[in-house]
Design an enzyme around this catalytic site. Structure first.
Site, mmCIF file in Angstrom:
data_model
loop_
_atom_site.group_PDB
_atom_site.id
_atom_site.type_symbol
_atom_site.label_atom_id
_atom_site.label_comp_id
_atom_site.label_asym_id
_atom_site.label_seq_id
_atom_site.Cartn_x
_atom_site.Cartn_y
_atom_site.Cartn_z
ATOM 1 N N SER A 1 4.681 -48.814 13.801
ATOM 2 C CA SER A 1 4.555 -50.268 13.918
ATOM 3 C C SER A 1 3.183 -50.705 13.427
ATOM 4 O O SER A 1 2.168 -50.112 13.778
ATOM 5 C CB SER A 1 4.739 -50.655 15.388
ATOM 6 O OG SER A 1 4.607 -52.036 15.558
ATOM 7 N N CYS B 1 -8.629 -50.467 19.839
ATOM 8 C CA CYS B 1 -8.003 -51.031 18.637
ATOM 9 C C CYS B 1 -8.931 -52.084 18.044
ATOM 10 O O CYS B 1 -9.601 -52.801 18.758
ATOM 11 C CB CYS B 1 -6.661 -51.669 19.011
ATOM 12 S SG CYS B 1 -5.721 -52.243 17.575
ATOM 13 N N CYS C 1 6.220 -43.528 23.536
ATOM 14 C CA CYS C 1 5.416 -44.523 22.843
ATOM 15 C C CYS C 1 3.986 -43.970 22.802
ATOM 16 O O CYS C 1 3.350 -43.814 23.841
ATOM 17 C CB CYS C 1 5.485 -45.828 23.631
ATOM 18 S SG CYS C 1 4.474 -47.154 22.972
ATOM 19 N N SER D 1 4.790 -56.202 12.924
ATOM 20 C CA SER D 1 4.534 -57.190 13.967
ATOM 21 C C SER D 1 4.283 -58.530 13.294
ATOM 22 O O SER D 1 3.180 -58.803 12.841
ATOM 23 C CB SER D 1 3.313 -56.769 14.787
ATOM 24 O OG SER D 1 3.570 -55.526 15.389
ATOM 25 N N LEU D 2 5.317 -59.332 13.218
ATOM 26 C CA LEU D 2 5.203 -60.598 12.480
ATOM 27 C C LEU D 2 4.752 -61.721 13.419
ATOM 28 O O LEU D 2 3.707 -62.338 13.204
ATOM 29 C CB LEU D 2 6.556 -60.909 11.818
ATOM 30 C CG LEU D 2 6.598 -62.103 10.881
ATOM 31 C CD1 LEU D 2 5.598 -61.958 9.746
ATOM 32 C CD2 LEU D 2 8.012 -62.297 10.311
ATOM 33 N N HIS D 3 5.536 -62.005 14.425
ATOM 34 C CA HIS D 3 5.187 -62.910 15.532
ATOM 35 C C HIS D 3 5.018 -64.381 15.197
ATOM 36 O O HIS D 3 4.964 -65.207 16.111
ATOM 37 C CB HIS D 3 3.928 -62.425 16.265
ATOM 38 C CG HIS D 3 4.019 -61.047 16.821
ATOM 39 N ND1 HIS D 3 5.174 -60.532 17.362
ATOM 40 C CD2 HIS D 3 3.105 -60.042 16.912
ATOM 41 C CE1 HIS D 3 4.958 -59.290 17.760
ATOM 42 N NE2 HIS D 3 3.710 -58.962 17.493
ATOM 43 N N CYS E 1 5.297 -53.625 26.460
ATOM 44 C CA CYS E 1 4.599 -53.937 25.200
ATOM 45 C C CYS E 1 3.328 -54.721 25.446
ATOM 46 O O CYS E 1 3.319 -55.730 26.141
ATOM 47 C CB CYS E 1 5.485 -54.814 24.314
ATOM 48 S SG CYS E 1 6.969 -54.029 23.783
HETATM 49 N N1 SAH Z 1 -0.924 -52.023 16.200
HETATM 50 C C1 SAH Z 1 0.482 -51.874 16.020
HETATM 51 C C2 SAH Z 1 1.193 -51.100 17.118
HETATM 52 C C3 SAH Z 1 0.831 -51.379 18.556
HETATM 53 S S1 SAH Z 1 1.564 -52.716 19.387
HETATM 54 C C4 SAH Z 1 1.117 -53.212 15.811
HETATM 55 O O1 SAH Z 1 0.431 -54.221 15.902
HETATM 56 O O2 SAH Z 1 2.295 -53.265 15.490
HETATM 57 C C5 SAH Z 1 3.285 -52.516 19.498
HETATM 58 C C6 SAH Z 1 4.023 -53.870 19.538
HETATM 59 O O3 SAH Z 1 3.786 -54.581 20.769
HETATM 60 C C7 SAH Z 1 3.551 -54.809 18.422
HETATM 61 O O4 SAH Z 1 4.632 -55.474 17.858
HETATM 62 C C8 SAH Z 1 2.675 -55.778 19.190
HETATM 63 O O5 SAH Z 1 2.476 -56.960 18.484
HETATM 64 C C9 SAH Z 1 3.455 -55.933 20.473
HETATM 65 N N2 SAH Z 1 2.682 -56.533 21.562
HETATM 66 C C10 SAH Z 1 1.364 -56.467 21.778
HETATM 67 N N3 SAH Z 1 1.027 -57.169 22.868
HETATM 68 C C11 SAH Z 1 2.175 -57.669 23.357
HETATM 69 C C12 SAH Z 1 2.477 -58.468 24.495
HETATM 70 N N4 SAH Z 1 1.535 -58.888 25.332
HETATM 71 N N5 SAH Z 1 3.772 -58.788 24.707
HETATM 72 C C13 SAH Z 1 4.739 -58.350 23.865
HETATM 73 N N6 SAH Z 1 4.509 -57.588 22.791
HETATM 74 C C14 SAH Z 1 3.236 -57.265 22.526
#
Ligand code: SAH
Length: 341
Positions: free
Chosen positions: A189, A110, A103, A212-214, A331
Site C-alpha cells: 500500500s 513514517c 499487517c 491510498s487515494l482518499h 487502520c
Molecule cells: N504508507 C502506506 C501504508 C500504511 S497505511 C499508505 O499510505 O498506503 C495503510 C492504510 O491505512 C492506508 O490506506 C492509509 O491511508 C490508511 N489509514 C491511515 N490512517 C487511517 C485512519 N485513521 N483511518 C482509516 N484508514 C487509515
C-alpha cells in the site's frame, strides 16, 4: 553483526562461499530459518559444529521478543516487537475465514505526514531491513503456531519509501524453499510515490498494489496527505494507468471516509470520473479517529450511499471490515513505540 534473515537464498549462497563453505549449506540454513523456524544456530543439526560457530560469530538471528500482545474480541492480535536496537514496532494479525493476514510495518515511524494517521507526528527513526520485515511474519507464526497466508504492507511506514528492502522482503517471503507465500497474497500500500510505482510495475512480481487515494481534488487530497503536493492526483492516476498497462493487474484504491470531508455525493461522482474504465477495485475504509485528529468517521448511512453510488456507476467498491479497533489495531491506529514509552 549481520542479520542472517537479510539475505535471500542466492545471497546466502554468496555469504557461505565467502566463509569458505559449500554453496548447498545455504539451502540447509534457509530451511532451518523458514521451514523449521528455529531460533538458534545450535538447532541446525545438519551443520558441523564448526560451521555453527562460524555462523554465530558472523550473524545474528534477529529473533524478536514480544514486548506486548493485545487481543481483540474479534480475534485480531496486535504485537509490539522489540527490534533489538531500543526501538519497537507494531504488527497486526487479522483472522479471516479465508486465512490469516499479517499487517506489517516497513519503517520505524513514517515521513509521509498524513493528517488522519496515528503514525504521523512521531519522529521518523529509520527504515526496517528486509530481515526485520520478514521477522514480523516469522514471529507471529511462531506465536500462533500456524501459517500466515496473506501479508499486507499497511502497518507503520511508507513501503515505497523503503523500496529496496520491501522488494527484497517480498522475495524472501515468496521463496519456495522458505515461507513460500505467494506474491498474489501480498499487498503493498502506498500514499502515492509516483516514481516507485513505475519501478514496481517493472519488477515483474505479482503482488497487489493498493493506492491510498482518499480524495478526488488536489486541494482536499493535499490537505489530508502532504505527499500530494509532490505528486498530484493527475500524476498519480497516470502512474496507476501505466501500472495497469504494464502489469495487467488490478489496482486497489483505498478511500477512507471522513465525515463532512470527503464523503458526499460530489466526491463519489468525481471518484467515478477518475476511475471510470480502469481495472480497479475501491476499498472504502470508515476512517478511524485518532487522538487529537480532526477527522471522524462518516455515518453508516453515508458510507453505504457512497458505496452504492460507486457500484451503480460501474466501479466495484466494498467496505472494509473493521478489525481490532478495540485494541487500537485498526487502520491508521498504529504508532511507533519506544521500549520505554
Ligand atoms: N504508507 C502506506 C501504508 C500504511 S497505511 C499508505 O499510505 O498506503 C495503510 C492504510 O491505512 C492506508 O490506506 C492509509 O491511508 C490508511 N489509514 C491511515 N490512517 C487511517 C485512519 N485513521 N483511518 C482509516 N484508514 C487509515
Amino acid at each position: 553483526m549481520k542479520n542472517i534473515k537479510d539475505y535471500n537464498l542466492d545471497e546466502l549462497q554468496e555469504e557461505l562461499i565467502n566463509l569458505g563453505e559449500k554453496k548447498f549449506r545455504a539451502e540447509q540454513i534457509f530451511k532451518w530459518l523458514y521451514v523449521e523456524k528455529v531460533k538458534t544456530f545450535d538447532e541446525m543439526t545438519n551443520l558441523s559444529l564448526e560451521l555453527r560457530e562460524k555462523l554465530k560469530e558472523n550473524y545474528n538471528m534477529c529473533n524478536y521478543n514480544i514486548i506486548k500482545k493485545q487481543e481483540s474480541s474479534d480475534g485480531t492480535k496486535k504485537y509490539l516487537f522489540d527490534v533489538l536496537d531500543g526501538n519497537a514496532i507494531e504488527t497486526v494479525l487479522m483472522q479471516y475465514h479465508h486465512g490469516k493476514t499479517v499487517c506489517v510495518s516497513s519503517q520505524i515511524g513514517c515521513k509521509m505526514g498524513c493528517k488522519f494517521c496515528a503514525s504521523t507526528g512521531i519522529k521518523f527513526i529509520r527504515s526496517l531491513t528486509a530481515g526485520e520485515i520478514v521477522e514480523q511474519i516469522l514471529a507471529v507464526e511462531q506465536d500462533i503456531n500456524d501459517k500466515i497466508s496473506n501479508i499486507v504492507f499497511m502497518g507503520i511506514g511508507e513501503p515505497l519509501d523503503n523500496y529496496d528492502n520491501v522488494i527484497k522482503a517480498i522475495k524472501i517471503l515468496n521463496n519456495q524453499k522458505g515461507l513460500n507465500i505467494g506474491t498474489r497474497h501480498i499487498s503493498v500500500s502506498t500514499s502515492g510515490i509516483v516514481p516507485r510505482i513505475y519501478d514496481l510495475a517493472n519488477e515483474n512480481i505479482q503482488c497487489t498494489l493498493s493506492i491510498s487515494l482518499h480524495a478526488t481534488t488536489d486541494e482536499k487530497r493535499s490537505s489530508m496527505m502532504p505527499i500530494n503536493n509532490r505528486y498530484n492526483i493527475e500524476e498519480l492516476m497516470k502512474a496507476c494507468k501505466d501500472y495497469i498497462k504494464i502489469t495487467n493487474k488490478r489496482i486497489s484504491f483505498e478511500y477512507a471516509l471522513a465525515k463532512d470531508n470527503n464523503d458526499n455525493l460530489d466526491d463519489a461522482k468525481r471518484l467515478v470520473k477518475l476511475l471510470k474504465g480502469m481495472l480497479c477495485h475501491v476499498n472504502l475504509i470508515p476512517i478511524n479517529k485518532i487522538e487529537n485528529g480532526k477527522f471522524s468517521k462518516s455515518t453508516n448511512e453515508n458510507i453505504l450511499k457512497f458505496r452504492d453510488f460507486l457500484n451503480e456507476n460501474g466501479i466495484v467498491a466494498t467496505i472494509r471490515r473493521e478489525l481490532g479497533s478495540d485494541i487500537d489495531a485498526a487502520c491508521g491506529q498504529l504508532r511507533r513505540k519506544n521500549l520505554n514509552e
